[in-house]
Design an enzyme around this catalytic site. Sequence first.
Site, PDB file in Angstrom:
ATOM      1  N   ALA A  64       5.957  -3.244  -1.318  1.00 43.46           N
ATOM      2  CA  ALA A  64       5.732  -4.571  -0.729  1.00 43.46           C
ATOM      3  C   ALA A  64       5.214  -5.487  -1.826  1.00 43.46           C
ATOM      4  CB  ALA A  64       4.717  -4.468   0.397  1.00 43.46           C
ATOM      5  N   GLY A 107       6.616   0.560  -0.381  1.00 43.93           N
ATOM      6  CA  GLY A 107       7.755   0.128   0.435  1.00 43.93           C
ATOM      7  C   GLY A 107       9.099   0.467  -0.218  1.00 43.93           C
ATOM      8  N   GLU A 110       9.698   3.908   0.789  1.00 44.68           N
ATOM      9  CA  GLU A 110      10.027   3.863   2.227  1.00 44.68           C
ATOM     10  C   GLU A 110      11.461   3.362   2.432  1.00 44.68           C
ATOM     11  OE1 GLU A 110       6.473   1.559   3.003  1.00 44.68           O
ATOM     12  OE2 GLU A 110       5.745   3.102   4.375  1.00 44.68           O
ATOM     13  N   GLU A 130      -0.236   3.271  -1.943  1.00 47.36           N
ATOM     14  CA  GLU A 130      -0.983   2.263  -1.188  1.00 47.36           C
ATOM     15  C   GLU A 130      -2.476   2.536  -1.185  1.00 47.36           C
ATOM     16  OE1 GLU A 130       1.882   3.608  -0.224  1.00 47.36           O
ATOM     17  OE2 GLU A 130       3.168   2.118   0.729  1.00 47.36           O
TER      18      GLU A 130
END
Length: 254
Positions: A64, A107, A110, A130
């Site tokens: 992200a 992300g 992911e 994270e």
Amino acid sequence: MGDLLLDDPAPFVRRLTLNRPEARNALSTALLGEIADALDAAAADDAIRTVVITGGPKVFAAGADIKELATRDVPGALLDTRVGHWSRVRRFPKPLLAAVAGFALGGGCELAMHADIVVAGEDAKFGQPEINLGIVPGAGGTQRLARLAGAQIAMKLVLSGEFLDAAEAKQCGLIAEIASDPAARALDLAVKIAAKPPLAARLAKELVLAARDAPLDVGLAFERKAFAALFATADFKEGVGAFLEKRKPNFAGK
Ligand code: HXC
């Protein structure tokens, strides 16, 4: 050039290339929305049968966008439009491949785990760091990693922020293959899959996902029905006819 490049490098194959090298392909909300839009468009387009998602030569995606996350508060996180974008990625019904060179973090990891087949370069690194930012993965990282690679590996990555290299990712089942040129190999696989009967390919994807996510009885019942339903397709007649006539099949997706 935009943050997401789209091209069709072979018949029936769409390629999405993440293109924010200055931010290491960080998945800003806008970029994630573009990915979801591109997948929705590919899903609705009969001329597209498989999609390959790829990044740059050194970074697939660094997660992200941390500069965006920096201003996030609790209501913002709960009402985040990203959730809708991710669920559109998750619902993409056609075979989705990821070619991962370099870092796939947070992300980015992911996103790779949303792909049905991941081909990684020898220098690929996968991680969910994270925890270093005081948060946890929020787009399925803990759940998919534990299901794909096992709870021990998921715990190690999510708790320590350490990365897996390509060989470790292959060994634990996070990826399908390591290739010297992952983009070329993923494209090669996508072309091969695009020549298969699209209805059977779509159901095959759903069935294998059910094997991961549903109880065995449910998955087996679904498989039995999918198996029976495909006998009604023109592609079944084409596949069998081509075999008996000793020719290459030409599947129409009907
Ligand atoms: C925003 C990022 C970024 C990111 C890198 N950059 N990653 N910007 N979000 N995730 C920016 C840097 O700020 C810098 O900008 C430029 O990209 C180059 O970064 P460097 O670190 O100098 O690059 P490099 O040395 O090549 O190292 C690459 C890297 C490293 C290993 C990928 O950048 C890195 O560790 N990035 C963060 C990875 C991470 O923590 N991901 C998890 C994010 S949280 P400037 O302006 O200084 O040039 C997450 C939560 C998901 O994903 C939750 C879902 C809801």
